[in-house]
Design an enzyme around this catalytic site. Sequence first.
Site, short mmCIF file in Angstrom:
data_model
loop_
_atom_site.label_atom_id
_atom_site.label_comp_id
_atom_site.label_asym_id
_atom_site.label_seq_id
_atom_site.Cartn_x
_atom_site.Cartn_y
_atom_site.Cartn_z
CE1 TYR A 158 -16.51 11.43 -16.25
CE2 TYR A 158 -15.15 11.59 -14.28
CZ TYR A 158 -16.00 10.87 -15.10
OH TYR A 158 -16.33 9.58 -14.77
CE LYS A 213 -11.76 8.22 -19.17
NZ LYS A 213 -11.63 8.19 -17.70
NE ARG A 267 -1.91 1.86 3.51
CZ ARG A 267 -1.63 1.15 4.58
NH1 ARG A 267 -2.10 -0.08 4.72
NH2 ARG A 267 -0.85 1.64 5.53
CG ASP A 278 -8.70 16.34 -15.81
OD1 ASP A 278 -7.95 15.69 -16.57
OD2 ASP A 278 -9.80 15.92 -15.43
#
Length: 381
Positions: free
Chosen positions: A99, A196, A47, A171
Amino acid sequence: MKFNSKAIHGGQEDIDPAYGAVMPPIYQTSTYAQASPGQHKGFEYSRSANPTRTALEKALASIENGTHGLVFSSGLAAIDAIMKLLKPEDEVISTNDLYGGTYRLFNSIFKDFGIKFHFVGMSNPETLATYINKNTQMIWVETPTNPMMNIIDIKAIAEITQKHHINLVVDNTFATAYLQQPLNLGADIVMHSATKYLGGHSDLVMGSLVTKDKQLAEKLHFIQNASGAIAGPMDSFLALRGIKTLHLRMQRHSENAKAIAGFLVQHPSVNQVYWPGLTSHPNHDIAKRQMKDFGGMVSFSLKGDNLNDAIKFLERLKVFTLAESLGGVESLAGHPASMTHASIPKPEREKLGIVDSLIRLSVGIEDDTDLVADLDHALNF
């Protein structure tokens, strides 16, 4: 190194010491042996850090010209980590055309934690002065925006944020580091839905952050470890593989989008076409200045703005696939009003231009003549 070389070698200085593997191995492990308490080889628990994930984080920092990279289990997990830098009564000025998932996270989750959001148009950066006050801690920018392909002048916004000591987050999902490098233009943090274009093959879900600021990086690393929304080693490996062809794919995406935008502009059934490469685009000059090319995302609306016509068009497509997401090698078509932006109330959507007939295309890397022929067929309903 130039970008094309960075995409392949950036941040990957060390050949695998065990067997000399050219690609970083997939370390599918949760924990690591220690010689004595606290004596380890840099990794204790996956982690906190994993060698495959670390290799990806270094690669991402390299292509964005940053010094610190972090990857998360999704783009929204990366955004969530950024929002955890804030505290109640802090204010964020955000792009109003963004978005739908980002809007939902801001407006339905973090607003309830006492953070105030202003969703404003940023085509003219000077208008931001109206919203900046002593509580303003962050400006959130998407450019090109999703789905209207608006272009925001990152450098001009950065001059404002630096003057007021506000963090600027960009972004960069639609452009990627190949087309645009926000840190070079003054941004403090660059964010990607790595699902993406960075992954590029529609086979992973991931988010990423890159910064040059050591203090910000330390805070984000703490949040990443404490909250635990980390990317796994297999997805990290896939993203590393994807980045190695990012420059080739983005160039073809952009070339194909240019052919499609040119076709759509002249089609009698099409009302408006949104692609930054068109000289008719309101901020085409800014896009030309801050982007290497104009990307593979194209949106357009149909004449008459009839929902049924949009549905007919989408159902007639053969090469384009009707699906959520974007940025893969295959071409996808989506209906923002009912898919990616359904969480935004209809009156707010329509103010932004997200009308019922708006179609968003993620233009893939197929032959452009096949893509144009498919659109031509689908428009003749």
